[in-house]
Design an enzyme around this catalytic site. Structure first.
Site, PDB file in Angstrom:
ATOM      1  N   SER A  21      -6.427   1.027  -4.435  1.00  0.00           N
ATOM      2  CA  SER A  21      -6.534   2.456  -4.135  1.00  0.00           C
ATOM      3  C   SER A  21      -5.148   3.106  -4.275  1.00  0.00           C
ATOM      4  CB  SER A  21      -7.132   2.648  -2.734  1.00  0.00           C
ATOM      5  OG  SER A  21      -7.575   3.973  -2.560  1.00  0.00           O
ATOM      6  N   TYR A  34       0.845  -1.210   0.000  1.00  0.00           N
ATOM      7  CA  TYR A  34       0.000   0.000   0.000  1.00  0.00           C
ATOM      8  C   TYR A  34       0.875   1.254   0.000  1.00  0.00           C
ATOM      9  CZ  TYR A  34      -3.803   3.205   0.982  1.00  0.00           C
ATOM     10  OH  TYR A  34      -4.707   4.239   0.896  1.00  0.00           O
ATOM     11  N   HIS A  77     -15.913   1.686  -4.030  1.00  0.00           N
ATOM     12  CA  HIS A  77     -14.483   1.566  -3.724  1.00  0.00           C
ATOM     13  C   HIS A  77     -14.166   0.279  -2.968  1.00  0.00           C
ATOM     14  CE1 HIS A  77     -10.577   3.381  -3.748  1.00  0.00           C
ATOM     15  NE2 HIS A  77     -10.436   3.298  -2.447  1.00  0.00           N
ATOM     16  N   ASP A 117     -17.616   3.835  -7.956  1.00  0.00           N
ATOM     17  CA  ASP A 117     -16.535   4.270  -7.072  1.00  0.00           C
ATOM     18  C   ASP A 117     -16.425   5.791  -7.142  1.00  0.00           C
ATOM     19  OD1 ASP A 117     -14.283   4.720  -5.581  1.00  0.00           O
ATOM     20  OD2 ASP A 117     -13.059   3.201  -6.561  1.00  0.00           O
TER      21      ASP A 117
END
Length: 701
Positions: A553, A473, A672, A637
């Site tokens: 993301s 991430y 999302h 999203d």
């Protein structure tokens, strides 16, 4: 910066690349003559038209891309086998920790494959009933429960719902005893908590509904409202944000109902802090923190004594105390000082629980309200612990514990004695003892040591041929801590390795670690991820032919940047709901609030050039063989708009060389990720794993 946009003239260009390996005929994607000028540099944006989520052209493009993608996925022989195994493993009863409101004890339960968990309650006699079943909100399970709050006496409840995964919610108000809906829903609510003031009403936050598409138009002035029961939403009073333009505003009432605490921010890092004495109708809103240089929130109060969590002059966070009558930072006194480990505290049962993170692993210390350390809480093992929260009056608290091989188990905890016992252990058809999980430290490009946890079946042969998913991430101060996943369990059952790297940009080592992966240092994050892949290959866990990189993301940006910088590193790339157009991300929804991490192309020539240098959409090159890529997103999203994924997929399909397929899987009526029904989650993960193994040359599982 002066920015000019030429007249958009759409020019039809055929991009019907055929993949010799699978005879994929990609849909036609038109190119437009769109150019932006940044500091004298022209940048083409041929797929700008895909940003219009309301156009028929975009709708048709989505449909045709999905046809191609699912036709391809349907050819994978073991796709249904993976789906069936995921369904079998997911089909176990899950029960949440209970919580008391009024005369009832509430808890969530999922029988196994229910799309959404159901809220039950028991009365004092032990009689059980369904209180709220989100599965009845929509036939396909795509409307979910987003938030739920009871009034202090438990007689009233307000809950918000999300439709199709959107961040735009509705708030429904009920009499908690009779379950009768009391008035019309509060609509157009976004990024909001719900906080009751007695039984008279509650505070919530939202933006004005934007002009244009509600799923992609910019929203940047958040407001805190007060809704008085029995009145129309049009009469709701703006408490904060009318004259102060802030992107994120939240308000909560203290447990004793004495104070309203307001946080206000323009980015995802750094906030102002305000307080209002609710016991005095004539009190004014007082400023505690008047800048965005630190993160601050009030965790509790005892009378006028406030307990504030802050990273002001404390990168790993600390708790300070101050009198509400004189709450400025110069009057703060250390209560639980900063340590070498990141602090994330909670309160419950009349105690404060300092949860520390040591190399992404949980440690918990219990304190009283005078700052005395009572004990270190004994945890069931090495992993992640969460919970330890509740009302001051609670005699029993609960916490959860899990790691990559241990399904999430709930424990009850007696705060007086420090003893805990198993409350709910899930009966998952997965033998944890057959697997091992170990933490290693590898060296990134600039010499920084990065932790990574590698999990797989015991007795694994290090021959470089193990299918491996490397997950990361690296942003927004978010920490990746060990947790169990049915999806990963199935991957490992089929011989796969699951590796998670704790990259810079995350929160694993506090603010300094976060800042080391932001703006002009963002390349550190990509270098850390590349080095993780190189470590796995060097140690013979896997090889480039058997490595997949995955992230969602901000992690989707990570995958997009790494696959364009190092297309040779991995065989498969799995960018999900990614931020992929770094020159325009801030023009959609609340994207401008991400500028602390990214900077924007408007900031300076240097920042523009830095962003353009790694922006995935702008770094796909003709004639390069990129990994087999499955881009995933949702058409609803409104956090990271799907146009990012659309444009990236179009660029890849137009320019890809070689035989690796480039597909985009667009979930319809999905957002999302939050609140996604289990049926959709299973289908998506079956497709991702099947695609990954198939492109690694795995013939059967």
């Amino acid at each position: 910066m002066k920015k000019s946009l030429s007249t958009i003239a759409i020019v039809c260009v055929m991009s019907m690349n055929a993949q010799t390996s699978s005879s994929i005929q990609y849909p036609e994607t038109k190119k437009g003559e769109v150019k932006d000028t940044y500091f004298g540099t022209e940048v083409n944006d041929p797929y700008r038209w895909l940003e219009d989520d309301r156009s028929k052209e975009t709708e048709e493009w989505v449909k045709t891309q999905n046809v191609v993608t699912f036709n391809y996925l349907n050819t994978i022989p073991y796709r249904n086998q993976i789906k069936e195994r995921l369904e079998k493993l997911w089909n176990y009863e899950r029960i949440s920790a209970p919580f008391k409101e009024g005369d009832y004890t509430y808890f969530y339960k999922n029988n196994g494959l229910q799309n959404q968990s159901v809220l039950y309650r028991k009365d004092k006699s032990g009689k059980e009933e369904v209180f709220l079943d989100p599965n009845t909100f929509a036939a396909d399970g795509t409307t979910s429960l987003a938030n739920l709050e009871f009034s202090k006496d438990g007689s009233l409840v307000a809950y918000s719902i999300s439709e199709g995964g959107s961040d735009w919610n509705k708030i429904i108000i009920m009499d908690a005893v009779s379950k009768k809906v009391l008035e019309q829903p509060i609509v157009d609510v976004k990024f909001s908590g719900i906080s009751w003031l007695g039984n008279d009403g509650f505070f919530y936050s939202s933006y004005d509904k934007p002009e244009g598409s509600e799923l992609s138009a910019k929203t940047d002035q958040h407001k805190l409202y007060y809704h008085k029961l029995g009145t129309a939403q049009e009469e709701d009073k703006v408490i904060f944000g009318l004259n102060e333009k802030r992107r994120y505003v939240g308000g909560g009432v203290s447990e004793d109902q004495q104070y309203l605490i307001i946080t206000a921010a323009n980015s995802t890092t750094g906030n102002e802090l305000y307080i209002k004495d609710l016991s005095n109708p004539n009190s004014k809103l007082e400023t505690i923190v008047d800048n965005f240089n630190s993160n601050n929130y009030v965790i509790d109060n005892v009378g006028s004594k406030l307990y504030i969590v802050t990273n002001l002059n404390a990168p790993n966070q600390k708790i300070v105390t101050v009198d509400a009558k004189n709450p400025k930072p110069e009057n703060w006194k250390d209560f639980i000082p900063q340590t070498d480990y990141v602090l994330s505290p909670s309160t419950g049962g009349g105690y404060i629980f300092a949860r520390y993170m040591k190399d992404a692993i949980s440690q918990v210390v219990q304190y009283d309200y005078e700052g005395k350390a009572i004990r270190e809480v004994k945890l069931p093992g090495v992993g992640s612990a969460g919970g330890f929260g509740g009302k001051k009056t609670e005699k029993e608290l609960y916490f959860s514990f899990s790691n990559y091989v241990t399904p999430g188990t709930i424990y009850s905890f007696d705060p007086k004695t420090g003893t805990s016992k198993e409350y709910q252990k899930p009966k998952v058809d997965f033998n944890s003892t057959d697997y091992e999980s170990k933490q290693i430290f590898y060296t990134s490009k600039d010499g920084t040591k990065i932790p990574m946890i590698i999990t797989h079946k015991k007795g694994l042969k290090l021959d470089g041929k193990n299918p491996t998913i490397l997950y990361g991430y690296g942003g927004f101060n978010i920490s990746l801590t060990p947790s169990f996943s049915i999806t990963n369990a199935v991957w490992m059952e089929n011989g796969g390795i699951y590796a998670v790297a704790n990259l810079r940009g995350g929160g694993e080592y506090g603010k300094k670690w976060h800042d080391a992966g932001t703006q002009m240092k963002k390349q550190n994050v990509f270098d850390d991820f590349i080095a993780a892949g190189e470590y796995l290959i060097a140690q013979k866990y896997t090889s480039s032919d058997y490595l997949a990189i995955r992230g969602g993301s901000n992690g989707g940006l990570l995958v997009g940047a790494v696959m364009t910088q190092r297309p040779d590193l991995a065989k498969v790339a799995l960018p999900a709901v990614g931020v992929l157009d770094m020159l325009r991300y801030h023009t959609f929804t609340a994207g401008a609030g991400w500028a602390y991490d990214y900077g924007t192309a408007n900031d300076s020539k240097e920042m523009f050039e830095y962003l353009k240098n790694y922006s995935p959409v702008h770094n796909v090159k003709k004639g390069v063989q990129y990994p087999a890529t499955l881009v995933t997103t949702g058409d609803h999203d409104d956090r990271v708009v799907p146009a990012h994924s659309f444009k990236f997929a179009a660029e890849l399909q137009d320019k890809q060389a070689g035989e690796n397929p480039v597909l985009i899987r667009i979930d319809v009526n999905a957002g999302h990720g939050a609140g996604k029904p289990i049926s959709k989650t299973i289908e998506e993960n079956a497709d991702i794993q099947a695609f990954t193994l198939f492109n690694m040359g795995i013939k059967k599982i």
